[in-house]
Scaffold this motif. Structure first.
Motif, PDB file in Angstrom:
ATOM      1  N   LEU A  84       1.080  -1.242   0.095  1.00 42.01           N
ATOM      2  CA  LEU A  84       0.114   0.046   0.111  1.00 42.01           C
ATOM      3  C   LEU A  84       0.771   1.337  -0.108  1.00 42.01           C
ATOM      4  N   GLY A  85       2.034   0.989   0.653  1.00 44.28           N
ATOM      5  CA  GLY A  85       2.815   2.166   0.588  1.00 44.28           C
ATOM      6  C   GLY A  85       3.213   2.717  -0.944  1.00 44.28           C
ATOM      7  N   PHE A  86       3.342   2.002  -1.836  1.00 44.29           N
ATOM      8  CA  PHE A  86       3.554   2.497  -3.154  1.00 44.29           C
ATOM      9  C   PHE A  86       2.560   3.031  -3.888  1.00 44.29           C
ATOM     10  N   ARG A  87       1.180   3.439  -2.934  1.00 44.69           N
ATOM     11  CA  ARG A  87       0.175   4.146  -3.543  1.00 44.69           C
ATOM     12  C   ARG A  87       0.433   5.547  -2.929  1.00 44.69           C
ATOM     13  N   LEU A  88       1.279   5.565  -1.974  1.00 47.03           N
ATOM     14  CA  LEU A  88       1.239   6.883  -1.425  1.00 47.03           C
ATOM     15  C   LEU A  88       2.614   7.745  -1.502  1.00 47.03           C
ATOM     16  N   THR A  89       2.593   9.104  -1.179  1.00 49.36           N
ATOM     17  CA  THR A  89       3.764   9.894  -1.039  1.00 49.36           C
ATOM     18  C   THR A  89       4.063  10.323  -0.021  1.00 49.36           C
ATOM     19  N   LEU A  90       5.112  11.047   0.604  1.00 48.50           N
ATOM     20  CA  LEU A  90       5.442  11.570   1.769  1.00 48.50           C
ATOM     21  C   LEU A  90       4.342  12.803   2.225  1.00 48.50           C
ATOM     22  N   ALA A 264       8.244   1.898   1.625  1.00 44.00           N
ATOM     23  CA  ALA A 264       7.772   2.075   0.278  1.00 44.00           C
ATOM     24  C   ALA A 264       7.499   3.442  -0.134  1.00 44.00           C
ATOM     25  N   VAL A 265       6.621   4.081   0.871  1.00 45.07           N
ATOM     26  CA  VAL A 265       6.176   5.592   0.845  1.00 45.07           C
ATOM     27  C   VAL A 265       7.495   6.227   0.205  1.00 45.07           C
ATOM     28  N   GLY A 266       8.403   6.185   0.959  1.00 42.68           N
ATOM     29  CA  GLY A 266       9.789   6.805   0.637  1.00 42.68           C
ATOM     30  C   GLY A 266      10.293   6.503  -0.679  1.00 42.68           C
ATOM     31  N   VAL A 281       1.180  -3.269  -9.191  1.00 42.56           N
ATOM     32  CA  VAL A 281       1.322  -3.249  -7.640  1.00 42.56           C
ATOM     33  C   VAL A 281      -0.023  -3.176  -7.145  1.00 42.56           C
ATOM     34  N   ALA A 282      -0.824  -2.429  -7.711  1.00 45.33           N
ATOM     35  CA  ALA A 282      -2.189  -2.036  -7.070  1.00 45.33           C
ATOM     36  C   ALA A 282      -3.153  -3.454  -7.132  1.00 45.33           C
ATOM     37  N   GLU A 283      -2.966  -3.979  -8.099  1.00 48.93           N
ATOM     38  CA  GLU A 283      -3.639  -5.281  -8.371  1.00 48.93           C
ATOM     39  C   GLU A 283      -3.125  -6.404  -7.419  1.00 48.93           C
ATOM     40  N   ALA A 284      -1.856  -6.400  -7.193  1.00 48.05           N
ATOM     41  CA  ALA A 284      -1.461  -7.511  -6.103  1.00 48.05           C
ATOM     42  C   ALA A 284      -1.884  -6.988  -4.604  1.00 48.05           C
TER      43      ALA A 284
END
Length: 334
Positions: A84-90, A264-266, A281-284
């Protein structure tokens, strides 16, 4: 790979296969059903959760499924949270802000104190009341198991507390989306409310993302902020247990998946993750979290709620209503 290690790995995979296959199949089925129905309120995660509860309580699930179901609920869920972190930014994380963190901290502390005090007044056993208070105020079953490292309650108390907080967390996951419009909350407010009040990480994700990407992101960040407060809570409870003369050898667990989420967000904030990687990544992520909700349902034995009578269940209900209403009120204020 050494022969002994390869044999152990193969044995472990064989043990996990039935339950892991079942939860993944349920997740894929729930995703297909949600797409086919096209009803916003019927999310894949909600369908998977209800399907798991129905299957567990209406049939006798063979024991061979249990290792894989437990693996999905623990490992697959946490891997999904990291993704989920790859769907967000700082910038998204900072959007929660100091007021949001303050809301989360106040709601957590007040709910824990209220539930414990009410449990004492109702005559609920101290250990069971403490476990219900922890599960309600922090993060559901994970908090129950973690807090029990210092509470040292009976196994039946642990099972009851997990069943209790799972039940009311599920009601929140299904009910919060229905209340969002009535309360007049925008996406950020709704996400903060869900993250501050709903019991389990997976339940927050299910409820928050049902109202869109912005609400889902806000709910995830708020919930993981709340999860990180589990460690200091356990340290405080351990100190109180030692002061009472009890054995409190438990240590505060390190929420490594939260640190993975932040990493992941970073990475996503620096542009290291190409845009083309976001859809798969969102599908997984969706598949993992939906499977985790199916596993949670499969682990929810409603019959356990009868083991300790009605008072602990009423305590769980009171804590659930308290945290939901307090969080909603504070979110509206900030």
């Amino acid at each position: 790979m050494p022969l002994g290690l390869a044999a152990r790995t193969r044995t472990a995979l064989i043990a996990l296969a039935p339950g892991l296959g079942l939860t993944l199949a349920m997740a894929l089925g729930a995703m297909a059903l949600a797409r086919g129905l096209g009803v916003a309120a019927l999310t894949p995660m909600g369908i998977a959760m209800l399907g798991g509860v129905a299957l567990r309580n209406l049939t006798a699930l063979p024991a061979r499924f249990e290792p894989g179901v437990a693996f999905t609920l623990k490992r697959i869920l946490r891997a999904g949270v990291v993704l989920l972190g790859f769907r967000l930014t700082l910038g998204d994380v900072a959007a929660v802000g100091a007021p949001g963190v303050a809301v989360i901290a106040v709601v957590l502390g007040a709910t824990f104190v209220f539930t414990k005090a009410l449990g004492r007044a109702m005559g609920v056993e101290r250990g069971l009341a403490e476990l219900i208070a922890a599960g309600t105020s922090v993060c559901g079953a994970s908090a129950v198991l973690a807090v029990n490292t210092v509470t040292r309650a009976e196994e039946e108390d642990v099972a009851y507390a997990i069943a209790c907080v799972t039940l009311f967390g599920t009601l929140s996951m299904l009910g919060f989306p229905l209340l969002a419009n009535a309360l007049g909350m925008d996406a950020a407010q709704y996400g903060l409310w869900a993250g501050a009040a709903i019991h389990e990480v997976a339940q927050v994700v299910g409820a928050a993302f049902s109202q869109g990407e912005a609400a889902g992101q806000a709910g995830t960040v708020a919930k993981l902020t709340r999860v990180m407060m589990l460690a200091p809570l356990i340290l405080v409870l351990g100190g109180l247990a030692r002061a009472r003369g009890g054995a409190a050898g438990g240590r505060a667990p390190a929420p490594w998946f939260v640190f993975g989420f932040l990493a992941a967000v970073g990475a996503n904030s620096t542009g290291l993750v190409p845009a083309a990687a976001h859809p798969p990544v969102a599908e997984a992520t969706g598949l993992m979290l939906t499977a985790a909700l199916a596993a949670m349902g499969l682990g929810t034995d409603l019959r356990k709620l009868r083991l300790k009578g009605l008072r602990p269940l009423l305590l769980g209900a009171a804590g659930w209503l308290f945290i939901s209403s307090l969080a909603a009120g504070l979110v509206r204020l900030v």
